[in-house]
Scaffold this active site. Sequence first.
Site, mmCIF file in Angstrom:
data_model
loop_
_atom_site.group_PDB
_atom_site.id
_atom_site.type_symbol
_atom_site.label_atom_id
_atom_site.label_comp_id
_atom_site.label_asym_id
_atom_site.label_seq_id
_atom_site.Cartn_x
_atom_site.Cartn_y
_atom_site.Cartn_z
ATOM 1 N N GLU A 160 -6.088 -4.094 -2.494
ATOM 2 C CA GLU A 160 -5.239 -3.891 -1.312
ATOM 3 C C GLU A 160 -5.871 -2.927 -0.312
ATOM 4 O OE1 GLU A 160 -1.030 -3.720 -2.040
ATOM 5 O OE2 GLU A 160 -1.276 -4.777 -3.943
ATOM 6 N N GLY A 161 -7.150 -3.152 -0.072
ATOM 7 C CA GLY A 161 -7.932 -2.296 0.819
ATOM 8 C C GLY A 161 -8.748 -1.326 0.005
ATOM 9 N N ARG A 187 0.833 -1.210 0.000
ATOM 10 C CA ARG A 187 0.000 0.000 0.000
ATOM 11 C C ARG A 187 0.862 1.252 0.000
ATOM 12 N NH1 ARG A 187 -4.034 -2.378 4.714
ATOM 13 N NH2 ARG A 187 -5.422 -3.552 3.339
#
Length: 402
Positions: free
Chosen positions: A381-382, A261
């Site tokens: 990724e979120g 991230r």
Amino acid sequence: MNPNQTSTKSSKQDMFEGVDFYGVDDLLSEEHLLIRTSIRDFVKKEISPFIEDWAQNAHFPYEIVKKFGDVGAFGPQIPSEYGGGGLDYIAYGLIMQEIERGDSGMRSTASVQGSLVMYPIYKFGSEAQKQKYLPKLASGEMLGCFGLTEPDHGSNPSGMTSNFKDMGDHYLLNGAKMWISNSPKADIAVVWAKNEEGRIHGLIVERGMEGFSTPETHNKWSLRASCTGELVFDNVKVPKENLLPGKSGLGAPMMCLDSARYGIAWGAVGAAMDCYDSARRYALERIQFDKPIGSFQLIQKKLAEMLSEITKAQLLNWKLGKMMNEGKATTAQISLAKRNNVAMALDIAREARQIHGGMGITGEYPMMRHMMNLESVVTYEGTHDIHLLILGHAITGIAAFK
């Protein structure tokens, strides 16, 4: 995706020179600047001339893997003794920024390899695993992928159903993973699954193991120059030495995602820079009402807002990079940067597309490709909203997603 496809080279030259309104370069070391120049030149030579053709044809150019290895784009933050670059996190961020200016799918290929495959092997692997895999991953001799997301468990990875059983001399792995970058071409997969007690562990699964397959995901409107697929495990026999021994529990893959991230926060700024740079140039060249459209107030407003947001994101990344180098960056701080910068890049891509008018929807200019790519980046990724809740948890101490 046709593996035998030949790439068509664009006649349009990549004229990008950088965006730095606040002199952020003054905060970078000579090594940082040298690395950025090297990767920028690489992108101009190896990605920019071909990327529109690759994206239009949904073609993943596998030859780019070895080229990424040669230029040091794989695991630059991994120590040099294992084939990595031994660089700091600001250097890593700059590399991701420059690659994503070329294309988000290209950056996904590199960041999955470095942050989601090499990082867990380095951080949680045995010395034998590090020696066996890391140098080959760093050089591009091997390509890896990361198996966490499942068909029914995305934002809730702790609910995963992939599992493995101890069979005495090996583990027996069953389950499936979905939306996995690099999977159709990967030589190894770092897979997260539950043992018989329900504890999450990482295992290294190698291509060729019986019962292991990687079906490709087709018909994507996003990340079209990147290969995406599934990981399917049907009674796969995994040697016991392929278990990552250093850490178990959900915190292990989450640490990997923090690293990835962080790279995304930098990468998104690269995409935003590319869209802004194209819009600025077009606004000065495009004549309407007998003068450049850049002379009109509304166009200047769009450009000024783009530059403001890019500048804020650059400063945010630099400070986050300093905290990463010091080992002080929290998951919530990384979430803030990922969420802010990807949303910013999407807004800029849309505004830049408007400045280009009808031409903005064509492959002559990069905005629509970046826009479509960023629709994946804002989710993977979120998701945009999950990162908001991670911040909410940090602010209030109350987890809203449990």
